[in-house]
Scaffold this motif. Structure first.
Motif, PDB file in Angstrom:
ATOM      1  N   VAL A 272      38.524 -22.676  -1.441  1.00 30.15           N
ATOM      2  CA  VAL A 272      37.942 -22.571  -0.100  1.00 30.15           C
ATOM      3  C   VAL A 272      36.456 -22.951  -0.136  1.00 30.15           C
ATOM      4  N   ASP A 273      36.061 -23.852   0.765  1.00 30.47           N
ATOM      5  CA  ASP A 273      34.654 -24.283   0.857  1.00 30.47           C
ATOM      6  C   ASP A 273      33.879 -23.528   1.934  1.00 30.47           C
ATOM      7  N   TYR A 274      34.554 -23.216   3.031  1.00 39.20           N
ATOM      8  CA  TYR A 274      33.904 -22.534   4.147  1.00 39.20           C
ATOM      9  C   TYR A 274      34.854 -21.475   4.693  1.00 39.20           C
ATOM     10  N   ILE A 275      34.268 -20.366   5.144  1.00 39.68           N
ATOM     11  CA  ILE A 275      35.068 -19.348   5.822  1.00 39.68           C
ATOM     12  C   ILE A 275      34.532 -19.198   7.240  1.00 39.68           C
TER      13      ILE A 275
ATOM     14  N   MET B 164      34.348 -38.316  -1.406  1.00 38.85           N
ATOM     15  CA  MET B 164      34.081 -36.911  -1.084  1.00 38.85           C
ATOM     16  C   MET B 164      35.403 -36.198  -0.810  1.00 38.85           C
ATOM     17  N   THR B 165      35.602 -35.062  -1.471  1.00 37.84           N
ATOM     18  CA  THR B 165      36.826 -34.296  -1.274  1.00 37.84           C
ATOM     19  C   THR B 165      36.800 -33.605   0.083  1.00 37.84           C
ATOM     20  N   ALA B 166      37.923 -33.650   0.794  1.00 39.36           N
ATOM     21  CA  ALA B 166      37.989 -32.995   2.103  1.00 39.36           C
ATOM     22  C   ALA B 166      37.809 -31.488   1.924  1.00 39.36           C
ATOM     23  N   PRO B 167      36.951 -30.877   2.712  1.00 43.10           N
ATOM     24  CA  PRO B 167      36.703 -29.437   2.549  1.00 43.10           C
ATOM     25  C   PRO B 167      37.882 -28.602   3.049  1.00 43.10           C
ATOM     26  N   THR B 168      38.054 -27.462   2.419  1.00 43.31           N
ATOM     27  CA  THR B 168      39.042 -26.488   2.871  1.00 43.31           C
ATOM     28  C   THR B 168      38.317 -25.396   3.650  1.00 43.31           C
ATOM     29  N   ILE B 169      38.792 -25.149   4.863  1.00 44.88           N
ATOM     30  CA  ILE B 169      38.150 -24.189   5.768  1.00 44.88           C
ATOM     31  C   ILE B 169      39.144 -23.086   6.062  1.00 44.88           C
ATOM     32  N   LEU B 170      38.814 -21.873   5.661  1.00 44.14           N
ATOM     33  CA  LEU B 170      39.677 -20.720   5.903  1.00 44.14           C
ATOM     34  C   LEU B 170      39.270 -20.035   7.200  1.00 44.14           C
ATOM     35  N   PHE B 171      40.227 -19.871   8.089  1.00 40.75           N
ATOM     36  CA  PHE B 171      39.984 -19.124   9.324  1.00 40.75           C
ATOM     37  C   PHE B 171      40.311 -17.666   9.051  1.00 40.75           C
ATOM     38  N   ALA B 172      39.270 -16.844   8.918  1.00 38.73           N
ATOM     39  CA  ALA B 172      39.445 -15.431   8.560  1.00 38.73           C
ATOM     40  C   ALA B 172      39.025 -14.569   9.738  1.00 38.73           C
ATOM     41  N   ALA B 173      39.961 -14.348  10.630  1.00 36.27           N
ATOM     42  CA  ALA B 173      39.764 -13.482  11.789  1.00 36.27           C
ATOM     43  C   ALA B 173      41.114 -12.851  12.089  1.00 36.27           C
ATOM     44  N   LYS B 174      41.196 -12.063  13.138  1.00 37.38           N
ATOM     45  CA  LYS B 174      42.480 -11.487  13.512  1.00 37.38           C
ATOM     46  C   LYS B 174      43.487 -12.612  13.753  1.00 37.38           C
TER      47      LYS B 174
ATOM     48  N   LYS C  70      27.475 -13.933  -1.637  1.00 31.89           N
ATOM     49  CA  LYS C  70      26.339 -14.541  -2.340  1.00 31.89           C
ATOM     50  C   LYS C  70      25.912 -15.876  -1.743  1.00 31.89           C
ATOM     51  N   VAL C  71      26.648 -16.378  -0.769  1.00 29.13           N
ATOM     52  CA  VAL C  71      26.368 -17.704  -0.211  1.00 29.13           C
ATOM     53  C   VAL C  71      25.699 -17.549   1.156  1.00 29.13           C
ATOM     54  N   PRO C  72      25.175 -18.638   1.730  1.00 27.88           N
ATOM     55  CA  PRO C  72      24.558 -18.537   3.057  1.00 27.88           C
ATOM     56  C   PRO C  72      25.513 -17.984   4.111  1.00 27.88           C
ATOM     57  N   LEU C  73      24.940 -17.151   4.988  1.00 30.24           N
ATOM     58  CA  LEU C  73      25.668 -16.566   6.113  1.00 30.24           C
ATOM     59  C   LEU C  73      25.016 -17.063   7.393  1.00 30.24           C
ATOM     60  N   ALA C  74      25.799 -17.702   8.248  1.00 24.68           N
ATOM     61  CA  ALA C  74      25.283 -18.189   9.533  1.00 24.68           C
ATOM     62  C   ALA C  74      25.847 -17.320  10.648  1.00 24.68           C
ATOM     63  N   ARG C  75      24.973 -16.879  11.546  1.00 23.65           N
ATOM     64  CA  ARG C  75      25.454 -16.123  12.697  1.00 23.65           C
ATOM     65  C   ARG C  75      25.802 -17.088  13.827  1.00 23.65           C
TER      66      ARG C  75
ATOM     67  N   PRO D 289      36.408 -13.700  -5.048  1.00 20.92           N
ATOM     68  CA  PRO D 289      37.342 -14.750  -5.497  1.00 20.92           C
ATOM     69  C   PRO D 289      37.013 -16.146  -4.968  1.00 20.92           C
ATOM     70  N   TYR D 290      36.111 -16.243  -3.998  1.00 19.60           N
ATOM     71  CA  TYR D 290      35.840 -17.531  -3.357  1.00 19.60           C
ATOM     72  C   TYR D 290      34.729 -18.254  -4.127  1.00 19.60           C
ATOM     73  N   THR D 291      35.121 -18.767  -5.282  1.00 15.17           N
ATOM     74  CA  THR D 291      34.137 -19.297  -6.231  1.00 15.17           C
ATOM     75  C   THR D 291      33.563 -20.649  -5.816  1.00 15.17           C
ATOM     76  N   ARG D 292      34.215 -21.345  -4.876  1.00 12.57           N
ATOM     77  CA  ARG D 292      33.727 -22.659  -4.441  1.00 12.57           C
ATOM     78  C   ARG D 292      33.044 -22.583  -3.070  1.00 12.57           C
ATOM     79  N   LEU D 293      32.892 -21.392  -2.579  1.00  4.33           N
ATOM     80  CA  LEU D 293      32.426 -21.176  -1.209  1.00  4.33           C
ATOM     81  C   LEU D 293      31.000 -21.696  -1.014  1.00  4.33           C
ATOM     82  N   LYS D 294      30.789 -22.425   0.077  1.00  2.00           N
ATOM     83  CA  LYS D 294      29.465 -22.967   0.407  1.00  2.00           C
ATOM     84  C   LYS D 294      28.760 -22.156   1.497  1.00  2.00           C
ATOM     85  N   ALA D 295      29.527 -21.587   2.419  1.00  2.00           N
ATOM     86  CA  ALA D 295      28.907 -20.823   3.505  1.00  2.00           C
ATOM     87  C   ALA D 295      29.958 -20.000   4.221  1.00  2.00           C
ATOM     88  N   VAL D 296      29.514 -18.883   4.793  1.00  2.00           N
ATOM     89  CA  VAL D 296      30.328 -18.070   5.688  1.00  2.00           C
ATOM     90  C   VAL D 296      29.755 -18.250   7.085  1.00  2.00           C
ATOM     91  N   LEU D 297      30.609 -18.657   8.018  1.00  4.46           N
ATOM     92  CA  LEU D 297      30.188 -19.005   9.372  1.00  4.46           C
ATOM     93  C   LEU D 297      30.738 -17.957  10.326  1.00  4.46           C
TER      94      LEU D 297
END
Length: 313
Positions: free
Chosen positions: A45-48, A1-11, A85-90, A61-69
């Motif tokens: 990027v797999d997760y944001i 299993m490839t290690a996921p890439t997680i982008l921290f997108a906040a201030k 277009k991917v699942p959004l978790a609050r 541009p996030y074509t591999r994205l699995k979820a936005v958290l």
């Protein structure tokens, strides 16, 4: 299993606060090999881990994205983004919930006990004439019975208050008289000496406190709003405060934040303004929620706290 890439997108200034907690939480969740980063090729990027006020607004541009958290409990600034277009978790976080309960209970008790008269009345006058009713004789209505609203209603019921709650769909909460629907809203308000707003911001909840619904409240009722600014028709509330129908409003959230310096709320003697501090996301506990959802995404388990974007929450 490839290690996921997680982008921290906040201030960017939030990175130093969150990074150590996220790494610890990811390790504890069994995702210690994840690539947690502030910058990455969008196609990798797999997760944001996301704050709606971040620089990321176009998810195309996030074509591999699995979820936005989402890092925030509120998702109203995300749900209408057509590029997502991917699942959004609050964020449903025990730390956020505990903080909200403490803030709401604190201000409910403040109004129930009439503390302001003594805190602000240090003028040599011995004010011992007003004795508040017992909590069981004080009607408190919580509008919104999601995770936060249910926790607040339960805590107040545990202190003995006569608690009612209203939500769009029917709920059953021990110790709380629950209502739903338009008729239920009027009934829930009719006995409410204190109203606490914890609804999401959706087209169906905008201005839920307006001239008509405020009129359902008994004279002298008090409003506490740590939910969302657009839940209240500001002009209607100010008018009700001016006539004395509403005795006081404690407001933590507003349509425009920071609240403009010339806004009438600042100068009104029967309004308390707090600067959106009712409950902050706690990095330690929020990171555990984020890490569990990433583990779920990597193992094929269902994500938690997914947003129904047709409802807006």
């Amino acid at each position: 299993m490839t290690a996921p890439t997680i982008l921290f997108a906040a201030k960017p200034e939030r990175w130093a606060t969150y990074e150590p907690h996220l790494r610890l939480a990811l390790s504890a969740a069994g995702v210690s090999d994840a690539n947690l980063t502030l910058q990455a090729d969008p196609a990798e990027v797999d997760y944001i881990v996301y704050a709606p006020n971040s620089a990321v607004q176009d998810f195309t541009p996030y074509t591999r994205l699995k979820a936005v958290l989402n890092l925030w409990a509120g998702v109203e600034d995300v749900t209408d983004n057509a590029t997502l277009k991917v699942p959004l978790a609050r964020m449903v976080d025990e730390g956020l919930t505990e903080g909200m309960v403490e803030w709401c209970v604190g201000h409910a008790l403040r109004h129930h006990l009439g503390m302001d008269a003594h805190i602000h009345g240090q003028d040599g006058v011995w004010r011992n004439g007003d004795v508040p009713p017992l909590a069981r004789h004080r009607g408190v209505t919580v509008l919104g019975l999601g995770a936060l609203g249910e926790a607040v209603a339960t805590a107040l019921a545990g202190l003995g208050f006569a608690v009612a709650g209203w939500s769009r769909s029917a709920k059953d909460i021990e110790g709380v008289q629950t209502f739903n629907g338009v008729d239920g809203l009027f009934r829930a308000l009719s006995s409410a000496q204190i109203v606490i707003l914890l609804l999401p911001d959706t087209p169906a909840t905008e201005n839920i406190l307006n001239a008509d619904t405020l009129a359902q409240l008994p004279k002298g009722a008090m409003i506490i709003n740590p939910g969302r600014g657009p839940l209240i028709d500001d002009d209607a509330l100010l008018a009700a405060l001016d006539t004395g129908h509403i005795a006081h409003a404690t407001l933590d959230v507003f349509r425009t934040e920071p609240l403009p310096q010339d806004h009438p709320y600042w100068a009104h003697p029967n309004v308390t303004v707090t600067p959106h501090i009712a409950s902050e996301t706690r990095p330690k506990t929020a990171s555990q929620v984020i890490a569990e959802n990433i583990w779920r995404g990597e193992t094929g388990a269902p994500f938690l706290h997914l947003v129904d974007r047709t409802l807006g929450y």
